[in-house]
Structures are given as C-alpha cells and as structure tokens.
Design an enzyme around this catalytic site. Structure first.
Site, PDB file in Angstrom:
ATOM      1  N   CYS A  75       0.845  -1.192   0.000  1.00 33.37           N
ATOM      2  CA  CYS A  75       0.000   0.000   0.000  1.00 33.37           C
ATOM      3  C   CYS A  75       0.882   1.244   0.000  1.00 33.37           C
ATOM      4  CB  CYS A  75      -0.908  -0.021   1.236  1.00 33.37           C
ATOM      5  SG  CYS A  75      -1.994   1.414   1.341  1.00 33.37           S
ATOM      6  N   CYS A 185      -0.410   3.642  -6.781  1.00 33.06           N
ATOM      7  CA  CYS A 185      -1.434   3.001  -5.947  1.00 33.06           C
ATOM      8  C   CYS A 185      -1.552   1.571  -6.455  1.00 33.06           C
ATOM      9  CB  CYS A 185      -2.778   3.722  -6.074  1.00 33.06           C
ATOM     10  SG  CYS A 185      -4.145   2.820  -5.297  1.00 33.06           S
ATOM     11  N   THR A 186      -1.505   0.623  -5.533  1.00 33.91           N
ATOM     12  CA  THR A 186      -1.453  -0.784  -5.948  1.00 33.91           C
ATOM     13  C   THR A 186      -2.763  -1.287  -6.559  1.00 33.91           C
ATOM     14  OG1 THR A 186      -1.933  -1.400  -3.658  1.00 33.91           O
ATOM     15  CG2 THR A 186       0.385  -1.424  -4.355  1.00 33.91           C
TER      16      THR A 186
HETATM   17  N1  DGL Z   1      -3.876   0.408  -2.655  1.00 40.06           N
HETATM   18  C1  DGL Z   1      -3.548   1.467  -1.784  1.00 40.06           C
HETATM   19  C2  DGL Z   1      -2.371   2.285  -2.231  1.00 40.06           C
HETATM   20  O1  DGL Z   1      -1.467   1.748  -2.836  1.00 40.06           O
HETATM   21  C3  DGL Z   1      -4.699   2.228  -1.160  1.00 40.06           C
HETATM   22  C4  DGL Z   1      -5.816   2.646  -2.038  1.00 40.06           C
HETATM   23  C5  DGL Z   1      -6.998   3.148  -1.225  1.00 40.06           C
HETATM   24  O2  DGL Z   1      -7.479   2.387  -0.370  1.00 40.06           O
HETATM   25  O3  DGL Z   1      -7.402   4.310  -1.420  1.00 40.06           O
HETATM   26  O4  DGL Z   1      -2.283   3.449  -1.952  1.00 40.06           O
END
Ligand code: DGL
Length: 266
Positions: A75, A185-186
């Site tokens: 994340c 963002c993953t």
């Molecule tokens: N997947 C996460 C990231 O890499 C968080 C995305 C979210 O929950 O807004 O930031």
C-alpha cells in the site's frame, strides 16, 4: 518454529495489494504468503494519518500473531504516510511499498514522469522527494486519483464510471508531455488496459510491484530468511469484509486453486 519457513505478510486497504502478492509469488514461489486486505475500512486514500496509523498497527498485530518473518506493505498510502513510525513497532523486516522511480528513470527519455496515486500519497510528495534525490533533472507530474481504488474494489474494472474518472485524470498528464507514468497506488494495475487505451502509445506505465518483489528478495537473502523448502508456498488471503468479492478479484491475477480465502476480524 524454523524462521525461514514462516510466512511473508503483505497488507493493503483491499485488493490492491494482490498486485504485489502476484509479483512476489512469481519471484519467490517457495515462500508462504499471508495477505490481509482491510476491505471493511477501505479506501484508505483520503484517510487521516491517525487513522492510517491505527489501522496499520492493528494489521501488524494480526500478522505478528500469524508468525510472519517479514512484512511487505502493499500500500503506497500507508507507506507514504506512516512507514517511518510503524517500522519501529516490529522486530521483523518491514518493507515499504517501492516507488518505482528507478524503473521509470530507466524508461523515461524526456525525464518527465507522472505519478497516479491516492490523495494521501500525492499530498506527501513521496515520489517527488525520492526523484529529487536521485536526479534533480527529473520532473515529477503528480496526479491524485480519488475514486479509482474504490471502483476497483467494487469490481468496476470497465464501464462508464471508471472510464470517466480515468479520462479526467489522464487528460492533464497527457497535456504535461510526460512519457512515463508510475502506478503509485497498488489498485491501479487492475485497470492498466484502460489507462493504456486512454493514453495510446504516448505513455509507458510502470508497476512498482516488480521493484518491490526484488527488494523483498534482497532482504530475505541478506537476513538468510529464504524458505529452503523447495515446494510451492501456500497463499492465504484474509479480508476484513466481503471476502468473496476479494477472491473474485484475486482470480484476475492468480488461479483460484492456488489460494484459500477467509474473512477475519482485527
Ligand atoms: N492500494 C492502496 C495504495 O497503494 C490504497 C488505495 C486506497 O485504499 O485508497 O495506496
């Protein structure tokens, strides 16, 4: 318990971290992995630092109870906001999500690199600060993308809603002249085909999950923590809500017979 055989932990607000799990499994097929997606409380992308700290600590507590030997944070939002604090809480290696700048730097001819990420990650200028240290001539174009992670979480990987959002976020990046873009963002690699469709051949996309898996391999080697077992590792997917929906999205990346799914309470 033999430490080498203990699992690696990976966590995220939801299914996004599975894009990291997928790359980890390819590079480290013998490792056992426990994944925690906090689907009950996502998205994280506009949460306060206090909330992110509390959620991350609860997740790390859960993963500690599962006897992990290392945790890779899947994340960007958590990494950008609270990594420096939570890394002191644990006595195993804690790897923050890679920024992908190294890869993007190799690709970008114009040294103009865009970053698509959540509001929290962009507000922390995590990528810009790192790029400045590596090469002050790199220009980082920051683009916050509220709503995308939420669409992905709901399984809306195509259709009018996600297309309209991505049009809105890719337009300024295309106008900036960037030739390379990092998924900061993953969740975003889930909709890479749509990003690519909207940007044509003007932009090359970088998924930092590859750098992340290399970094994890380095740490496991350095700390003599690689699993010597030589058998395919197990993959346990844990979600704090909507586990079935998480499993369906996981199947976009990983065959269903290669993981188990459970809903857990933190
Ligand atoms: N997947 C996460 C990231 O890499 C968080 C995305 C979210 O929950 O807004 O930031």
């Amino acid at each position: 318990m033999d430490r080498n055989r203990q699992p690696i932990g990976v966590f995220d607000s939801g299914v996004g971290g599975l894009t990291v799990v997928n790359k980890l499994r390819k590079l480290l097929p013998y490792e056992n992995i426990i994944f925690l997606g906090d689907s009950k409380r996502n998205p994280y992308g506009s949460r306060s630092k206090e909330e992110l700290l509390q959620f991350s600590r609860e997740i790390l507590q859960f993963l500690t109870e599962q006897h992990v030997k290392l945790v890779a944070i899947g994340c960007n939002t958590v990494t950008a906001s609270v990594y420096d604090i939570i890394r002191k809480d644990v006595d195993f290696p804690l790897i923050g999500m890679s920024r992908g700048i190294r890869t993007a730097q190799e690709i970008s001819v114009k040294k103009k690199i865009a970053v698509f990420a959540t509001e929290v990650t962009i507000a922390n200028h995590a990528h810009r600060r790192m790029a400045e240290q590596m090469d002050p001539e790199i220009e980082i174009i920051e683009q916050a993308c509220p709503g995308i992670a939420d669409c992905v979480e709901q399984g809306k990987l195509t259709g009018p809603e996600i297309t309209a959002l991505l049009k809105k976020y890719t337009a300024p990046v295309l106008a900036s002249g960037a030739d390379t873009a990092i998924f900061g963002c993953t969740h975003f690699p889930f909709v890479q085909p749509l990003f690519e469709k909207l940007c044509g051949d003007k932009i090359v996309f970088v998924d930092p999950a590859h750098e992340m898996s290399l970094q994890t391999l380095d740490v496991l080697k350095k700390d003599s923590l690689l699993n010597p077992h030589g058998m395919p590792g197990y993959l346990r997917l844990c979600f704090t809500a909507k586990a079935e929906r998480g499993a369906k999205l996981a199947e976009h990346l990983i065959p269903a017979n290669e993981f188990t799914v459970e809903e857990i309470a933190l």
